[in-house]
Design a protein around this motif. Structure first.
Motif, PDB file in Angstrom:
ATOM      1  N   GLN A   1       0.847  -1.197   0.000  1.00  0.00           N
ATOM      2  CA  GLN A   1       0.000   0.000   0.000  1.00  0.00           C
ATOM      3  C   GLN A   1       0.877   1.239   0.000  1.00  0.00           C
ATOM      4  OE1 GLN A   1      -3.690   0.226   2.383  1.00  0.00           O
ATOM      5  NE2 GLN A   1      -3.082  -1.739   3.246  1.00  0.00           N
ATOM      6  N   GLN A   2       0.580   2.143  -0.911  1.00  0.00           N
ATOM      7  CA  GLN A   2       1.336   3.386  -0.982  1.00  0.00           C
ATOM      8  C   GLN A   2       0.612   4.477  -0.199  1.00  0.00           C
ATOM      9  OE1 GLN A   2       1.836   5.703  -4.753  1.00  0.00           O
ATOM     10  NE2 GLN A   2       4.011   5.286  -4.447  1.00  0.00           N
ATOM     11  N   VAL A   3       1.325   5.083   0.707  1.00  0.00           N
ATOM     12  CA  VAL A   3       0.792   6.205   1.475  1.00  0.00           C
ATOM     13  C   VAL A   3       1.111   7.477   0.703  1.00  0.00           C
ATOM     14  CG1 VAL A   3       0.867   7.449   3.664  1.00  0.00           C
ATOM     15  CG2 VAL A   3       1.131   4.951   3.631  1.00  0.00           C
ATOM     16  N   THR A   4       0.071   8.250   0.393  1.00  0.00           N
ATOM     17  CA  THR A   4       0.263   9.447  -0.430  1.00  0.00           C
ATOM     18  C   THR A   4      -0.444  10.637   0.185  1.00  0.00           C
ATOM     19  OG1 THR A   4      -1.706   9.137  -1.814  1.00  0.00           O
ATOM     20  CG2 THR A   4       0.307   8.005  -2.500  1.00  0.00           C
ATOM     21  N   ILE A   5      -0.095  11.817  -0.317  1.00  0.00           N
ATOM     22  CA  ILE A   5      -0.769  13.048   0.069  1.00  0.00           C
ATOM     23  C   ILE A   5      -1.000  13.860  -1.205  1.00  0.00           C
ATOM     24  CG2 ILE A   5       1.366  14.344   0.523  1.00  0.00           C
ATOM     25  CD1 ILE A   5      -0.094  15.480   3.032  1.00  0.00           C
ATOM     26  N   THR A   6      -2.213  14.385  -1.350  1.00  0.00           N
ATOM     27  CA  THR A   6      -2.569  15.133  -2.557  1.00  0.00           C
ATOM     28  C   THR A   6      -2.854  16.588  -2.191  1.00  0.00           C
ATOM     29  OG1 THR A   6      -3.584  13.136  -3.498  1.00  0.00           O
ATOM     30  CG2 THR A   6      -4.119  15.243  -4.537  1.00  0.00           C
ATOM     31  N   PRO A   7      -2.023  17.527  -2.674  1.00  0.00           N
ATOM     32  CA  PRO A   7      -2.193  18.941  -2.322  1.00  0.00           C
ATOM     33  C   PRO A   7      -3.269  19.645  -3.161  1.00  0.00           C
ATOM     34  CG  PRO A   7       0.075  18.427  -3.027  1.00  0.00           C
ATOM     35  CD  PRO A   7      -0.808  17.314  -3.468  1.00  0.00           C
ATOM     36  N   TYR A   8      -4.014  20.492  -2.495  1.00  0.00           N
ATOM     37  CA  TYR A   8      -4.954  21.416  -3.142  1.00  0.00           C
ATOM     38  C   TYR A   8      -4.571  22.810  -2.659  1.00  0.00           C
ATOM     39  CZ  TYR A   8      -7.974  17.611  -4.727  1.00  0.00           C
ATOM     40  OH  TYR A   8      -8.474  16.502  -5.357  1.00  0.00           O
ATOM     41  N   ILE A   9      -3.872  23.571  -3.494  1.00  0.00           N
ATOM     42  CA  ILE A   9      -3.245  24.817  -3.069  1.00  0.00           C
ATOM     43  C   ILE A   9      -3.892  26.017  -3.759  1.00  0.00           C
ATOM     44  CG2 ILE A   9      -1.052  26.036  -2.793  1.00  0.00           C
ATOM     45  CD1 ILE A   9      -1.228  23.287  -1.380  1.00  0.00           C
ATOM     46  N   PRO A  10      -4.433  26.973  -2.994  1.00  0.00           N
ATOM     47  CA  PRO A  10      -4.968  28.195  -3.616  1.00  0.00           C
ATOM     48  C   PRO A  10      -3.873  28.918  -4.394  1.00  0.00           C
ATOM     49  CG  PRO A  10      -5.573  28.055  -1.288  1.00  0.00           C
ATOM     50  CD  PRO A  10      -4.565  26.978  -1.530  1.00  0.00           C
ATOM     51  N   GLN A  11      -4.154  29.282  -5.619  1.00  0.00           N
ATOM     52  CA  GLN A  11      -3.128  29.866  -6.478  1.00  0.00           C
ATOM     53  C   GLN A  11      -3.048  31.386  -6.395  1.00  0.00           C
ATOM     54  OE1 GLN A  11      -0.878  27.824  -8.350  1.00  0.00           O
ATOM     55  NE2 GLN A  11      -1.826  26.512  -6.801  1.00  0.00           N
ATOM     56  N   ASP A  12      -4.049  32.017  -5.767  1.00  0.00           N
ATOM     57  CA  ASP A  12      -4.052  33.480  -5.728  1.00  0.00           C
ATOM     58  C   ASP A  12      -3.825  34.020  -4.320  1.00  0.00           C
ATOM     59  OD1 ASP A  12      -6.394  32.584  -4.686  1.00  0.00           O
ATOM     60  OD2 ASP A  12      -7.701  33.921  -5.817  1.00  0.00           O
ATOM     61  N   ALA A  13      -3.333  33.180  -3.410  1.00  0.00           N
ATOM     62  CA  ALA A  13      -3.104  33.631  -2.031  1.00  0.00           C
ATOM     63  C   ALA A  13      -1.944  34.623  -1.990  1.00  0.00           C
ATOM     64  CB  ALA A  13      -2.803  32.437  -1.133  1.00  0.00           C
ATOM     65  N   THR A  14      -2.146  35.722  -1.267  1.00  0.00           N
ATOM     66  CA  THR A  14      -1.106  36.753  -1.183  1.00  0.00           C
ATOM     67  C   THR A  14      -0.231  36.582   0.056  1.00  0.00           C
ATOM     68  OG1 THR A  14      -2.653  38.224  -0.034  1.00  0.00           O
ATOM     69  CG2 THR A  14      -2.509  38.421  -2.434  1.00  0.00           C
TER      70      THR A  14
END
Length: 285
Positions: free
Chosen positions: A29-42
């Motif tokens: 089993q592969q342990v993974t993490i998937t990022p969801y990053i706001p692209q317009d954060a100042t």
């Protein structure tokens, strides 16, 4: 040179959002993490590490993982969906666990710790505030979110700054209210009857005085995990004087996560309610 490398990493992150990042592989089993990053954060944003539910036997990654993370990303918060180790449906349905005696604990806890370490260690790359990293989990994932908060509350690297559990599994000792499928997966077929083991993973019994601010939410009509689990955790947090908010809806059942098609008029509010709570306890303006 350092500036070039940093810019390259930022560009990589920009174009690789929503791509799984492997943390390690164990037992196929592969342990993974998937990022969801706001692209317009100042400025650096808070981060939510998301643990989908699934009775520690599978993962409801769509409704309780990616849909949740997408919503947070759209509302200016970085989110990271964790694929942590589970028993797997094949082992669950074939009865392999009866022969092997396999139990998941502490594998899932180690995976949660690895995810927190990864996000905190890469905070600059993902434009995340390293002191505003929290966890949120659903059902069995809610148990994991609270478990890592309890056991790592004083750890410099692994501690979450806040934690949330949505319709969580809490107790493994109370036979009337325990979710048996989750307990069997966590403790194994044979160890589930061991009182010491059951008590060790019953979250209502181990709230530390250093527990981070906690958000709990469930529905009275939950037909999967008895909402008494949430009441037990709420009582334990009250007894230890932990900053927390507990919300109990009348209708919403179980498993809605971030899937708007499963929302009731009450549960359709949960994400906004949690976001407002998180902003308040993090003192974010």
């Amino acid at each position: 040179m350092k500036r070039i490398i940093t810019l390259s990493l930022l560009l990589f992150v920009t174009f690789a959002v929503h791509a799984q990042v492997p943390l390690y592989t164990d037992s196929l089993q592969q342990v993974t993490i998937t990022p969801y990053i706001p692209q317009d954060a100042t400025r650096p944003t808070p981060a939510i590490i998301v643990f989908p539910g699934g009775s520690y036997s599978w993962l409801a990654k769509r409704d309780e993982g990616h849909k949740v993370a997408e919503w947070f990303e759209q509302h200016g918060v970085a989110a990271f969906v964790v694929t942590y180790r589970v028993v797997t449906p094949a082992k669950y349905f074939t009865g392999w666990r009866i022969v092997s005696g396999e139990r998941l604990y502490p594998k899932m806890l180690n995976d949660a710790k690895a995810a927190i370490k990864y996000v905190r260690g890469n905070a600059n790359i993902y434009n995340v505030n390293s002191e505003q990293i929290g966890t949120i989990g659903f059902s069995a994932g809610g148990h994991l979110s609270l478990l890592v908060a309890e056991q790592c509350s004083n750890d410099e690297i692994y501690h979450p700054n806040f934690t949330a559990a949505i319709y969580p599994v809490v107790t493994m000792s109370d036979r009337k209210h325990s979710h048996q499928r989750t307990r069997r997966a966590a403790l194994g077929i044979w160890k589930q009857w061991d009182k010491t083991m059951r008590d060790s993973l019953s979250l209502e019994k181990h709230v530390p005085s250093s527990m981070p601010p906690t958000f709990l939410l469930c529905c009275k009509d939950d037909r999967t995990v008895d909402y008494e689990n949430t009441l037990m955790m709420d009582s334990a947090l009250n007894a230890t004087n932990i900053t927390h908010t507990t919300i109990i809806y009348d209708q919403g059942n179980h498993g809605f996560g971030g899937n708007t098609e499963k929302f009731t008029p009450e549960t359709s509010q949960w994400q906004e309610t949690f976001l407002n709570w998180m902003m308040e306890i993090s003192e974010i303006k």
